[in-house]
Write an enzyme that holds these catalytic residues in place. Structure first.
Site, short mmCIF file in Angstrom:
data_model
loop_
_atom_site.label_atom_id
_atom_site.label_comp_id
_atom_site.label_asym_id
_atom_site.label_seq_id
_atom_site.Cartn_x
_atom_site.Cartn_y
_atom_site.Cartn_z
N SER A 121 0.82 -1.11 -0.01
CA SER A 121 0.02 0.01 0.00
C SER A 121 0.88 1.20 0.01
O SER A 121 2.07 1.20 0.21
CB SER A 121 -0.89 0.15 1.32
OG SER A 121 -0.08 0.39 2.57
N LYS A 122 0.36 2.29 -0.30
CA LYS A 122 0.76 3.49 -0.16
C LYS A 122 1.67 3.84 1.14
O LYS A 122 2.58 4.52 1.35
CB LYS A 122 -0.07 4.71 -0.60
CG LYS A 122 0.60 6.07 -0.18
CD LYS A 122 -0.30 7.27 -0.81
CE LYS A 122 -0.46 8.48 -0.09
NZ LYS A 122 0.82 9.05 0.26
N ARG A 123 0.88 3.24 2.13
CA ARG A 123 1.34 3.45 3.63
C ARG A 123 2.90 2.88 3.71
O ARG A 123 3.71 3.42 4.41
CB ARG A 123 0.54 3.16 4.54
CG ARG A 123 0.23 4.06 5.68
CD ARG A 123 -0.63 3.81 6.86
NE ARG A 123 -2.07 3.78 6.06
CZ ARG A 123 -2.83 2.89 6.58
NH1 ARG A 123 -2.72 2.04 7.37
NH2 ARG A 123 -4.32 2.79 5.94
#
Ligand code: GLU
Length: 510
Positions: A263-265
């Site tokens: 994910s972007k996180r």
């Protein structure tokens, strides 16, 4: 093998920037199409207007332009099966949905969102989950429970409705997937998905299946997150009596630790991009970094992505796009997810950086130098990058590795001074300066020979002299072969650097 009838598509929804998992899906479609001599299509699936994000389609197109994935048909260059943007195909879908109602495969449902959410809440309070399926549909407001005349009245009055697929109660759906093999699902576990919405637009499921059929898509290669939708899609093909395309569901790209979807996180947490290009959210103005802006070469980006989920069956790791087309096959796509490895991504970039010609790299490095007010001339910059490129992963790293070729050190690495600047260094460097000033042929080999024979004659320690010398020239104990550095910066600069260093560092007390 060449099969002109191979037609594949990449069908993104313009809901934001394209995740690198999406780029990989597009890449595998592209490689497959090129390998088979087929066509690659770009279709925009924008039927969910609530999720539409301005700029997302343009972003997707720019991303493919950057990384070299080309389309034969689609929103960029049109084609015989257009339009290729689903919002422009609106009128096609309704008749097909009505056709399913006529044959008893779908039905109208009038339940309002409020009604459904209150049922959902009630179920939750009883610790149950509400699913609109064969068990529940007989209790709800739809054309299975309301008679024909009243249904016609409701529709005539303009009551909002959706069209739902009537999922059979207990039927085994058998499907074939090029990656997963045979997949079986009992319809008991599936719900009555909405095919057509009250806003007059089809849902993803209906539009996707219809368009794949109408655009004569032969192979649907897409992410594993769509596998749960496969039974419904297959049943729609069968309901219409259409030939099914072949399906291939690609495994997920996983977090570097391996548990869960990348994910972007994860990118923010570990310092790497998960999007091909930088993206600024039009609403929140939040920005996300991109591979392009982070200094990756498109060839390295593609090479890295290709190997996240596919392998050539041998040890090779470096593939140009043409090599990939040649080597690619769906059979060699693995079934399990691939862990993203940020270190490996940088390694790929390094591999492409070092194979670039020095002149090409010098051109890429030039703007960075200009930004720092340095006009060094192409010839010198080419020589410098040739000396330091082995130590760089990105063009931006070249500055850290070579700044001392262009500017004399203004300060000296204190740790190195403490360790390598000895009691005799000051006097020895004054002597060395004299030796250097007497050299006429200031070429690397000649300086090396002269300096080394002086060291030997004086019986000084080679390491000690060379460390102190490097410290004065570079400001730290780093950089390529020292004699190459001094030859390139020239005699005058070398002597001045020694002066400045002696003044700044001074004598070390014995
Ligand atoms: N529009 C879907 C997406 O955004 C396409 C999925 C498919 O390829 O069927 O991923």
């Amino acid at each position: 093998m060449s099969d002109k009838n191979v037609r594949v598509r990449f069908a993104p929804s313009p809901t934001g920037p394209l995740h690198i998992g999406g780029v990989r899906t597009a890449l595998y479609n592209y490689l497959f199409a090129r390998k088979q001599g087929g066509k690659m299509i770009l279709r925009i699936e924008d039927t969910d207007q609530t999720r539409f994000v301005p700029g997302a389609e343009e972003y997707i197109i720019e991303a493919f332009n950057w990384c070299g994935i080309e389309f034969d048909e689609g929103v960029i260059n049109g084609g015989p099966y257009g339009p290729y943007r689903q919002s422009e195909r609106k009128d096609i879908y309704r008749d097909y949905a009505e056709e399913l109602i006529a044959s008893g495969i779908a039905y109208y449902a009038f339940d309002t969102p409020e009604e459904l959410s209150s049922i959902r809440q009630q179920y939750e309070s009883e610790k149950k989950t509400f699913i609109y399926n064969y068990e529940e549909r007989q209790k709800l407001r739809n054309s299975l429970t309301i008679d024909e005349k009243n249904v016609a009245d409701l529709i005539g009055k303009g009551t909002p409705y959706v069209i739902r697929f009537k999922m059979p109660e207990d039927e085994m759906v058998v499907m074939d997937d090029l990656v997963r093999g045979r997949v079986e699902v009992n319809t008991k576990v599936l719900d009555d998905k909405i095919l057509f919405k009250s806003d007059g637009m089809p849902t993803y499921h209906l539009a996707n299946v219809m368009d794949d059929h109408l655009m004569e898509i032969s192979h649907v290669i897409r992410g594993e997150e769509w596998l749960p939708s496969l039974p419904l899609h297959v049943m729609l093909y069968r309901a219409y009596g259409w030939d099914e395309p072949q399906f291939a569901h690609l495994p997920l790209l996983l977090k570097p630790e391996g548990n869960g979807k990348l994910s972007k996180r994860d990118g923010d947490r570990l310092g790497f991009p998960v999007f091909p290009l930088k993206w600024t959210d039009p609403k929140t103005k939040e920005t996300s970094r991109g591979y392009r802006e982070d200094g990756y070469f498109p060839e390295a980006f593609i090479n890295m992505l290709a190997l996240l989920g596919w392998n050539p069956g041998d040890e090779r790791e470096l593939f140009s796009m043409d090599d990939l087309v040649e080597a690619f096959s769906i059979e060699r796509v693995g079934r399990s997810g691939s862990k993203f490895d940020p270190e490996k991504a940088r390694w790929f970039n390094h591999q492409y950086l070092v194979t670039k010609g020095n002149e090409e790299l010098a051109d890429l490095f030039e703007p960075i130098l200009t930004g720092k007010g340095i006009a060094a001339g192409k010839e010198k910059v080419s020589i410098v990058v040739g000396m330091v490129k082995e130590r760089a992963n990105f063009v931006t790293d070249l500055w850290d590795q070579s700044s001392f070729f262009f500017v004399a050190p203004a300060e000296f690495d204190q740790k190195a001074v403490k360790k390598r600047w000895k009691a005799d260094s000051y006097e020895q460097m004054i002597e060395l300066q004299k030796v250097l000033s007497g050299i006429d042929d200031f070429s690397s080999d000649n300086i090396e020979q002269t300096v080394k024979s002086w060291i030997e004659k004086k019986e000084y320690g080679m390491g000690m002299i060379m460390n102190a010398f490097r410290l004065l020239i570079v400001g730290a104990l780093k950089g390529p072969h020292l004699f190459d550095i001094v030859a390139l910066i020239g005699k005058e600069d070398t002597l001045q650097r020694i002066d400045f260093g002696l003044k700044t560092i001074g004598k070390k007390e014995a």
